[in-house]
Structures are given as structure tokens and as C-alpha cells.
Design a protein around this motif. Structure first.
Motif, mmCIF file in Angstrom:
data_model
loop_
_atom_site.group_PDB
_atom_site.id
_atom_site.type_symbol
_atom_site.label_atom_id
_atom_site.label_comp_id
_atom_site.label_asym_id
_atom_site.label_seq_id
_atom_site.Cartn_x
_atom_site.Cartn_y
_atom_site.Cartn_z
ATOM 1 N N GLU A 186 0.833 -1.207 0.000
ATOM 2 C CA GLU A 186 0.000 0.000 0.000
ATOM 3 C C GLU A 186 0.867 1.256 0.000
ATOM 4 O O GLU A 186 0.538 2.251 -0.653
ATOM 5 N N ARG A 187 1.984 1.210 0.735
ATOM 6 C CA ARG A 187 2.905 2.351 0.726
ATOM 7 C C ARG A 187 3.515 2.533 -0.661
ATOM 8 O O ARG A 187 3.692 3.660 -1.129
ATOM 9 N N SER B 153 0.844 4.040 -2.934
ATOM 10 C CA SER B 153 0.631 5.441 -2.568
ATOM 11 C C SER B 153 1.769 6.318 -3.053
ATOM 12 O O SER B 153 1.561 7.472 -3.454
ATOM 13 N N ARG C 88 -1.552 5.281 -8.516
ATOM 14 C CA ARG C 88 -2.862 5.687 -8.015
ATOM 15 C C ARG C 88 -3.755 4.460 -7.929
ATOM 16 O O ARG C 88 -3.722 3.591 -8.788
ATOM 17 N N LYS C 89 -4.550 4.404 -6.889
ATOM 18 C CA LYS C 89 -5.468 3.267 -6.763
ATOM 19 C C LYS C 89 -6.632 3.386 -7.740
ATOM 20 O O LYS C 89 -7.151 2.393 -8.245
#
Length: 211
Positions: free
Chosen positions: A171-172, A175, A179-180
């Protein structure tokens, strides 16, 4: 064919480093030409000191070998002092500096025997650097293996990774670099990129909050 005789004479022996090393001053004569050479050897590796005066071919060959070995060992110490290396990496670096493989292997064995090299510590150091790059477990393990670490060192890295939260790490990474909320057409490229970082499809789905 005209030949010249090669003669070697040991003119002086000097102790260095509190007697740990010996310096041999030699004069080598070939025909009408003479040159001086200085050879260094570890005292612990010299069984019987040669006498001052003429050296036999065998004595000269021994001193030349020990001089090369001493330089190789000191090179190995410098390499280990500047970076964490596996035994295989150290041998490779020594060979790249012109040291014969057999001698490089002997140097590596001696340094590891003296405790200068530690496979587990080296492998963990590599893994921690890779964690800072936000790599996935797969890529970290591949990197550690590629550097010549194996067996117990790999298991030590596995234990380290087991205590890490790979999804939070991913997730880091997303980020920081991605972009999700990517469009559907870009999702496949994103997933492929994350796989190259060493993450599994399960980890990627969890990090992207896919149902």
C-alpha cells in the motif's frame, strides 16, 4: 639459442605489524640486469624462514605465492569492510580483480573461518535494504539468492519477512508511485508492475481493495 641465468638473493627480512607480517627484500638477477623486489607474507603461514643469501627456485616460488595471497586477503578484508557480501560474491569480486579462483576460494574460506564474513547477517542486510525499496517478498528472496546466499541465510530472511506486513508495504508503494483509482484499461498494467516488484496476486487484490 642464448639463455640467461635467473638468480634470486634474499638480502633482508623485516617484521611488520608486531611480527604478524614479514617483508622479504630480494634482488633478482637475470644476465647483466638486476632488480629489487619486496614481498610480504603472513608470519603464521611461513613454516621455516629462508636464510639470507641465494634462494632456490622453490623458495622463491613460495615467497611469490605468499605475497600474492597476502594481497588477496587484504583485498578481501577491504571488500568486506565496505559492503555486506556473501562468500560467493566475495570470490566473484576477487576474481574480477585478477585473483585466481582457487586462491579466491582459499581467501574466502579463511575470512569466513576468522569470523569476518557472516552469511545470515549479510543476507539480512540485503533484505532490509530491499524492504526500504518497498519490494515484495518474492523479489527480495530472489535478490538474496542471486547474491549467492543460500540455506540458513535464506531461512533467516524468510523469518524476517514473516514478521513484516507485506500488504501494508505494498500500500505504501502504491501510494508513493501509483494511483489506486486507475481506469480499467490501466489496471492490468498496474498489476503487472506490482508483480514485477515481487507481490502476489492475493497481496495486490488486498492492497487495491478488490472484492
Amino acid at each position: 639459442m642464448m639463455t640467461t641465468d635467473k638468480k634470486a638473493e634474499l638480502t633482508r627480512i623485516t617484521a611488520r605489524e608486531g611480527g604478524a607480517s614479514l617483508v622479504f627484500s630480494i634482488t633478482v638477477t637475470e644476465g647483466d640486469e638486476a632488480r629489487r623486489e619486496t614481498l610480504v607474507a603472513f608470519a603464521s603461514r611461513i613454516g621455516t624462514l629462508p636464510r639470507l643469501g641465494a634462494l632456490t627456485d622453490e623458495e622463491l616460488a613460495t615467497l611469490l605465492f605468499e605475497d600474492a595471497y597476502t594481497k588477496a586477503l587484504k583485498t578481501g578484508l577491504r571488500l568486506l569492510g565496505s559492503a555486506s557480501l556473501s562468500k560467493a560474491q566475495l570470490m566473484q569480486k576477487l576474481c574480477s580483480r585478477g585473483i585466481k579462483r582457487e586462491m579466491a576460494a582459499s581467501v574466502a574460506e579463511e575470512l569466513w573461518g576468522r569470523g569476518y564474513g557472516n552469511e545470515c547477517d549479510g543476507a539480512l542486510s540485503v533484505a532490509r535494504r530491499d524492504l526500504l525499496k518497498l519490494w515484495g517478498d518474492r523479489r527480495i528472496l530472489l535478490d538474496v539468492r542471486a547474491k549467492g546466499y543460500d540455506g540458513e541465510a535464506i531461512e533467516a530472511v524468510r523469518a524476517l519477512l514473516d514478521d513484516e506486513n507485506s500488504i501494508a508495504r505494498l500500500e505504501r508503494l502504491i501510494s508513493k508511485k501509483y494511483r489506486k483509482d486507475v481506469a480499467e484499461g490501466e489496471r492490468e498494467r498496474l498489476v503487472a508492475a506490482l508483480v514485477r516488484y515481487g507481490y502476489t496476486p492475493r497481496e495486490i487484490k488486498a492492497a487495491l481493495r478488490d472484492e
